[in-house]
Design a protein around this motif. Structure first.
Motif, PDB file in Angstrom:
ATOM      1  N   ALA A 118      -2.433   0.095  12.672  1.00 20.33           N
ATOM      2  CA  ALA A 118      -1.032   0.519  12.365  1.00 20.33           C
ATOM      3  C   ALA A 118      -1.397   0.073  11.119  1.00 20.33           C
ATOM      4  O   ALA A 118      -2.039  -0.114  10.197  1.00 20.33           O
ATOM      5  N   TYR A 119       0.307   0.470  10.708  1.00 20.52           N
ATOM      6  CA  TYR A 119       0.370   0.421   9.126  1.00 20.52           C
ATOM      7  C   TYR A 119       1.456   0.288   8.574  1.00 20.52           C
ATOM      8  O   TYR A 119       3.285   0.465   9.987  1.00 20.52           O
ATOM      9  N   MET A 120       1.833  -0.552   7.274  1.00 23.28           N
ATOM     10  CA  MET A 120       3.337  -0.503   7.417  1.00 23.28           C
ATOM     11  C   MET A 120       4.013  -0.159   5.624  1.00 23.28           C
ATOM     12  O   MET A 120       2.534  -0.300   5.136  1.00 23.28           O
ATOM     13  N   TYR A 121       4.442  -0.036   5.204  1.00 22.19           N
ATOM     14  CA  TYR A 121       5.216   0.429   4.201  1.00 22.19           C
ATOM     15  C   TYR A 121       6.006  -0.018   4.008  1.00 22.19           C
ATOM     16  O   TYR A 121       7.041  -0.346   5.138  1.00 22.19           O
ATOM     17  N   ILE A 122       7.454  -0.705   3.039  1.00 20.84           N
ATOM     18  CA  ILE A 122       8.417  -1.114   2.525  1.00 20.84           C
ATOM     19  C   ILE A 122       9.514  -0.160   2.595  1.00 20.84           C
ATOM     20  O   ILE A 122       9.046   0.804   1.075  1.00 20.84           O
ATOM     21  N   ASN A 123      10.791  -0.287   2.919  1.00 14.78           N
ATOM     22  CA  ASN A 123      11.445   0.766   2.296  1.00 14.78           C
ATOM     23  C   ASN A 123      12.436  -0.096   1.986  1.00 14.78           C
ATOM     24  O   ASN A 123      13.421  -0.521   2.920  1.00 14.78           O
ATOM     25  N   PRO A 124      12.872  -0.104   0.608  1.00 14.21           N
ATOM     26  CA  PRO A 124      13.837  -1.671  -0.052  1.00 14.21           C
ATOM     27  C   PRO A 124      15.124  -0.687  -0.384  1.00 14.21           C
ATOM     28  O   PRO A 124      15.097   0.311   0.232  1.00 14.21           O
ATOM     29  N   PRO A 125      15.879  -2.242   0.604  1.00 16.83           N
ATOM     30  CA  PRO A 125      17.015  -1.432  -0.100  1.00 16.83           C
ATOM     31  C   PRO A 125      17.921  -0.635  -1.170  1.00 16.83           C
ATOM     32  O   PRO A 125      17.606  -1.060  -2.064  1.00 16.83           O
TER      33      PRO A 125
END
Length: 402
Positions: free
Chosen positions: A61-68
């Motif tokens: 799995a992988y994750m990334y940040i989608n900031p406001p």
């Protein structure tokens, strides 16, 4: 015995008009072969995709940040400290944590230079990439921890540089940054990707593997962070735990942590391929209806041509049911013959395609049964009207027919 007599009459009629009968079957042949080939192709592609994801690992799995408001800052990227804290917090539940760095780099041996992909692997590298090592060994945890200049080459790369696949103990130079750095070859692996994956990757793409600690520094920022769960069945719960932990560590709302896994991607692709295969198969099945119309048309011609024969049979005592059965059997035999030839043709097309691309084809028996049964129903359905017309013929008028 009457049924065998009707079959004999049907075969006699088909033999008497070989070309016409074959052209009548052609619609069924094309329809059946198209349905079987298209549906089997879809099932084969689904099987290939499933196998590719199994090779990658369904625990990945992988994750990334989608900031406001798309506001990016230091807390919207991942660092080596983040990776270390995550692994420490999750313990043995995560088998691997890393950044999956893969960059095109120049590799040099003597005067020969080749551009290939150099990928970094963190601790417990086999959890991320289970390579088939044919010479030497895989990268170790100490290679990563001590930032050793060790490298694992693909067999084709070793043969291209040294003329021999066994390049263990030899050195290559890689331009990681501005300067070339020397690496000791500790292992050589054989690429086991399928023909499809190789085609998607450009066919001749080669990969080499080094410790990720040489590619990712402590002060570098990384867009995504990869991890492998120890138990695939716990993927959903682990994603929730990792998301909650990373949100606290980055001081962000959990919804800003975007997570995706190999199993989810495989499920979406499988669903898409299944739907596409069903739709295209349904469109191909329309040709079966066209083939059925062809059978009805030729049977109407046959009834007209054999009007006098029908009158003679009725005058000799043949019942309406007997005439109806005779022409229905003839229509069914034309449809069945077309279905049989179409089935063989469809399976052959799929098998040949599989051999050309080097993949294992999937032909489900139920697809063949459904396609052939549907063609038989179409043949009988469209043969019913001409058969009823023949059965209801007035024997007196039929005997007068020239």
């Amino acid at each position: 015995m009457l049924i065998f007599e009707n079959i004999r009459l049907a075969l006699s009629s088909i033999r008497a008009n070989k070309m016409r009968s074959f052209l009548t079957m052609l619609g069924m042949i094309i329809g059946i072969s198209s349905v079987i080939a298209i549906v089997s192709l879809g099932d084969t592609m689904r099987s290939v995709v499933a196998n590719e994801y199994k090779n990658v690992g369904l625990g990945l799995a992988y994750m990334y940040i989608n900031p406001p408001d798309d506001t990016y800052g230091d807390n919207t990227y991942f660092t080596t400290a983040d990776a270390e804290k995550l692994k420490e917090a999750m313990g043995d539940d995560l088998a691997y944590v890393g950044f999956n760095q893969s960059l095109r780099k120049d590799m040099t041996v003597g005067r020969r230079t080749k551009t290939l992909y150099v990928s970094g692997l963190a601790e417990n590298p086999t959890a991320m990439k289970n390579l088939k090592i044919i010479y030497g060994r895989m990268l170790s945890d100490k290679d990563f921890q001590e930032k050793r200049h060790h490298i694992v080459l693909q067999k084709e790369t070793a043969e291209g540089f040294f003329g021999d696949a066994n390049a263990v103990g030899k050195t290559v130079k890689v331009k990681l940054n501005e300067d070339q750095e020397e690496f000791l070859v500790v292992g050589v692996y054989e690429n086991q990707d399928s023909a499809l994956m190789k085609a998607l990757q450009g066919g001749s793409m080669e990969f080499a593997y080094i410790p990720e600690s040489l590619m990712v520094t402590e002060d570098s920022y990384n867009w995504s962070l990869y991890f492998v769960v120890s138990d695939v069945n716990q993927m959903d719960s682990m994603k929730s735990r990792v998301t909650a932990y990373m949100a606290r560590m980055k001081n962000l709302q959990p919804e800003y942590i975007v997570m995706s896994s190999a199993s989810e991607e495989m499920g979406m692709i499988d669903s898409m391929l299944g739907s596409l295969s069903a739709v295209v198969g349904a469109i191909a099945a329309i040709s079966l209806v066209v083939g059925g119309i062809g059978i009805m048309n030729i049977m109407l011609v046959s009834v007209t041509e054999r009007t006098r024969e029908i009158g003679i049979r009725k005058a000799l005592g043949a019942r309406t049911r007997d005439i109806l059965t005779q022409f229905l059997i003839e229509a069914a035999m034309i449809s069945a013959a077309g279905g049989l030839i179409g089935t063989i043709l469809g399976i052959s097309v799929v098998a040949i395609g599989g051999m050309l691309f080097g993949i294992t084809t999937v032909v489900k028996p139920q697809v063949i049964v459904i396609a052939v049964a549907f063609s038989a129903m179409v043949g009988l359905g469209f043969g019913l009207y001409p058969a009823r017309k023949a059965a209801k013929a007035d024997p007196v008028i039929a005997l007068r027919y020239e």
